[in-house]
Design a protein around this motif. Structure first.
Motif, PDB file in Angstrom:
ATOM      1  N   MET A 129      57.437 -21.676 -52.560  1.00 17.55           N
ATOM      2  CA  MET A 129      56.331 -21.051 -51.880  1.00 17.55           C
ATOM      3  C   MET A 129      55.349 -22.139 -51.436  1.00 17.55           C
ATOM      4  N   SER A 130      54.974 -22.104 -50.183  1.00 16.28           N
ATOM      5  CA  SER A 130      54.056 -23.088 -49.637  1.00 16.28           C
ATOM      6  C   SER A 130      52.628 -22.824 -50.104  1.00 16.28           C
ATOM      7  N   GLU A 131      51.898 -23.890 -50.324  1.00 23.62           N
ATOM      8  CA  GLU A 131      50.501 -23.769 -50.737  1.00 23.62           C
ATOM      9  C   GLU A 131      49.557 -23.881 -49.553  1.00 23.62           C
ATOM     10  N   ALA A 132      50.089 -24.003 -48.335  1.00 19.06           N
ATOM     11  CA  ALA A 132      49.250 -24.141 -47.153  1.00 19.06           C
ATOM     12  C   ALA A 132      48.406 -22.888 -46.953  1.00 19.06           C
ATOM     13  N   VAL A 133      47.167 -23.090 -46.571  1.00 15.45           N
ATOM     14  CA  VAL A 133      46.249 -21.989 -46.302  1.00 15.45           C
ATOM     15  C   VAL A 133      46.575 -21.347 -44.964  1.00 15.45           C
ATOM     16  N   SER A 134      47.028 -22.139 -44.004  1.00 16.38           N
ATOM     17  CA  SER A 134      47.265 -21.676 -42.643  1.00 16.38           C
ATOM     18  C   SER A 134      48.343 -22.529 -41.990  1.00 16.38           C
ATOM     19  N   ARG A 135      48.984 -21.968 -40.984  1.00 12.96           N
ATOM     20  CA  ARG A 135      49.942 -22.732 -40.181  1.00 12.96           C
ATOM     21  C   ARG A 135      49.228 -23.727 -39.271  1.00 12.96           C
ATOM     22  N   PHE A 136      47.947 -23.526 -39.076  1.00  9.99           N
ATOM     23  CA  PHE A 136      47.141 -24.321 -38.163  1.00  9.99           C
ATOM     24  C   PHE A 136      46.123 -25.124 -38.969  1.00  9.99           C
ATOM     25  N   PRO A 137      45.431 -26.040 -38.326  1.00 13.31           N
ATOM     26  CA  PRO A 137      44.448 -26.857 -39.056  1.00 13.31           C
ATOM     27  C   PRO A 137      43.369 -25.998 -39.717  1.00 13.31           C
ATOM     28  N   VAL A 138      42.890 -26.469 -40.845  1.00 14.53           N
ATOM     29  CA  VAL A 138      41.753 -25.838 -41.514  1.00 14.53           C
ATOM     30  C   VAL A 138      40.618 -26.858 -41.568  1.00 14.53           C
ATOM     31  N   THR A 139      39.414 -26.329 -41.648  1.00 19.85           N
ATOM     32  CA  THR A 139      38.225 -27.172 -41.673  1.00 19.85           C
ATOM     33  C   THR A 139      37.460 -26.882 -42.946  1.00 19.85           C
ATOM     34  N   GLU A 140      37.067 -27.927 -43.641  1.00 24.37           N
ATOM     35  CA  GLU A 140      36.294 -27.753 -44.867  1.00 24.37           C
ATOM     36  C   GLU A 140      34.833 -27.509 -44.514  1.00 24.37           C
ATOM     37  N   LEU A 141      34.129 -26.886 -45.430  1.00 22.50           N
ATOM     38  CA  LEU A 141      32.737 -26.516 -45.217  1.00 22.50           C
ATOM     39  C   LEU A 141      31.903 -27.696 -44.729  1.00 22.50           C
ATOM     40  N   GLU A 142      32.057 -28.839 -45.359  1.00 24.11           N
ATOM     41  CA  GLU A 142      31.233 -30.000 -45.012  1.00 24.11           C
ATOM     42  C   GLU A 142      31.528 -30.546 -43.612  1.00 24.11           C
ATOM     43  N   ASP A 143      32.662 -30.153 -43.017  1.00 24.75           N
ATOM     44  CA  ASP A 143      33.038 -30.630 -41.686  1.00 24.75           C
ATOM     45  C   ASP A 143      32.666 -29.664 -40.571  1.00 24.75           C
ATOM     46  N   LEU A 144      32.093 -28.526 -40.916  1.00 25.82           N
ATOM     47  CA  LEU A 144      31.671 -27.554 -39.908  1.00 25.82           C
ATOM     48  C   LEU A 144      30.367 -27.991 -39.255  1.00 25.82           C
ATOM     49  N   PRO A 145      30.104 -27.537 -38.027  1.00 28.11           N
ATOM     50  CA  PRO A 145      28.785 -27.782 -37.439  1.00 28.11           C
ATOM     51  C   PRO A 145      27.693 -27.213 -38.358  1.00 28.11           C
ATOM     52  N   GLU A 146      26.507 -27.777 -38.281  1.00 30.62           N
ATOM     53  CA  GLU A 146      25.435 -27.450 -39.222  1.00 30.62           C
ATOM     54  C   GLU A 146      25.152 -25.953 -39.307  1.00 30.62           C
ATOM     55  N   ASP A 147      25.060 -25.258 -38.167  1.00 31.06           N
ATOM     56  CA  ASP A 147      24.737 -23.827 -38.205  1.00 31.06           C
ATOM     57  C   ASP A 147      25.792 -23.032 -38.967  1.00 31.06           C
ATOM     58  N   LEU A 148      27.060 -23.371 -38.763  1.00 33.74           N
ATOM     59  CA  LEU A 148      28.139 -22.675 -39.468  1.00 33.74           C
ATOM     60  C   LEU A 148      28.188 -23.090 -40.935  1.00 33.74           C
ATOM     61  N   ARG A 149      27.937 -24.352 -41.199  1.00 33.70           N
ATOM     62  CA  ARG A 149      27.905 -24.832 -42.583  1.00 33.70           C
ATOM     63  C   ARG A 149      26.846 -24.064 -43.376  1.00 33.70           C
ATOM     64  N   GLU A 150      25.677 -23.848 -42.777  1.00 34.75           N
ATOM     65  CA  GLU A 150      24.615 -23.096 -43.447  1.00 34.75           C
ATOM     66  C   GLU A 150      25.012 -21.631 -43.634  1.00 34.75           C
ATOM     67  N   ARG A 151      25.535 -21.048 -42.589  1.00 32.88           N
ATOM     68  CA  ARG A 151      25.895 -19.622 -42.632  1.00 32.88           C
ATOM     69  C   ARG A 151      26.997 -19.344 -43.649  1.00 32.88           C
TER      70      ARG A 151
END
Length: 191
Positions: free
Chosen positions: A1-23
């Motif tokens: 069983m794969s441990e991947a969260v998604s077939r596509f790239p995922v972004t960590e909280l700290e790498d999101l733009p500031e408004d999204l990181r806050e939200r």
């Protein structure tokens, strides 16, 4: 069983733009983790913002359906669409909001047979009518909902939530989105 969260790239909280990181940081602080849907949609920030804006407009608005009833719509819709991520994530929220550790499992696995009061039955039936074959949706569905006491405003809520989560379910299928392990245990013990 794969441990991947998604077939596509995922972004960590700290790498999101500031408004999204806050939200999303507020959500992560409250729940204790970052739901994987935000990590999966995070690599396309404009889409994540739009998703969050529409989600919040429907799920957090004053009046109309209760918060538990809104989650009931999500779980019924997601169950009908066989969306594991949304059933698990929103099942946890429904368990908490309804203060019922079994309701989400019963609704997601067989929404047609779960015992509900008249209002709950009408909510689930309307969501299913739209989720299953929306081209067949018609006046009879609206009449049944109104006869159960649902207002046009509440009927709109059910339809809009069903539509948003039909989209969300399909994105989860596209990405093979994996539920966070934390969701599985939330709301399992009665409060």
């Amino acid at each position: 069983m794969s441990e991947a969260v998604s077939r596509f790239p995922v972004t960590e909280l700290e790498d999101l733009p500031e408004d999204l990181r806050e939200r999303i940081g507020v959500i992560a602080e409250k729940s204790g983790f970052v739901p994987n849907i935000f990590r999966a949609l995070g690599h396309r920030p404009a889409e994540l913002r739009a998703f969050l804006d529409y989600h919040d407009a429907l799920m957090d608005r004053a009046g109309g359906l209760s918060k538990a009833e809104r989650e009931l719509v999500v779980v019924a819709t997601s169950g009908a669409n066989h969306c594991t991520y949304c059933v698990v994530a929103h099942g946890a929220i429904l368990r908490i909001r309804a203060k019922d550790p079994e309701l989400a499992d019963r609704v997601s696995s067989n929404p047609w047979q779960v015992e509900l009061d008249e209002r709950g039955r009408a909510i689930v039936d309307l969501a299913l009518a739209l989720a299953q074959d929306s081209a067949l949706f018609g006046e009879g569905d609206l009449e049944a909902a109104r006869n159960a006491g649902l207002t046009d405003d509440e009927i709109w809520d059910i339809g809009a939530i069903t539509a948003l989560f039909a989209m969300s379910n399909r994105l989860a299928h596209l990405t093979a989105l994996r539920p966070n392990p934390e969701f599985f245990l939330l709301g399992r013990t009665p409060r």
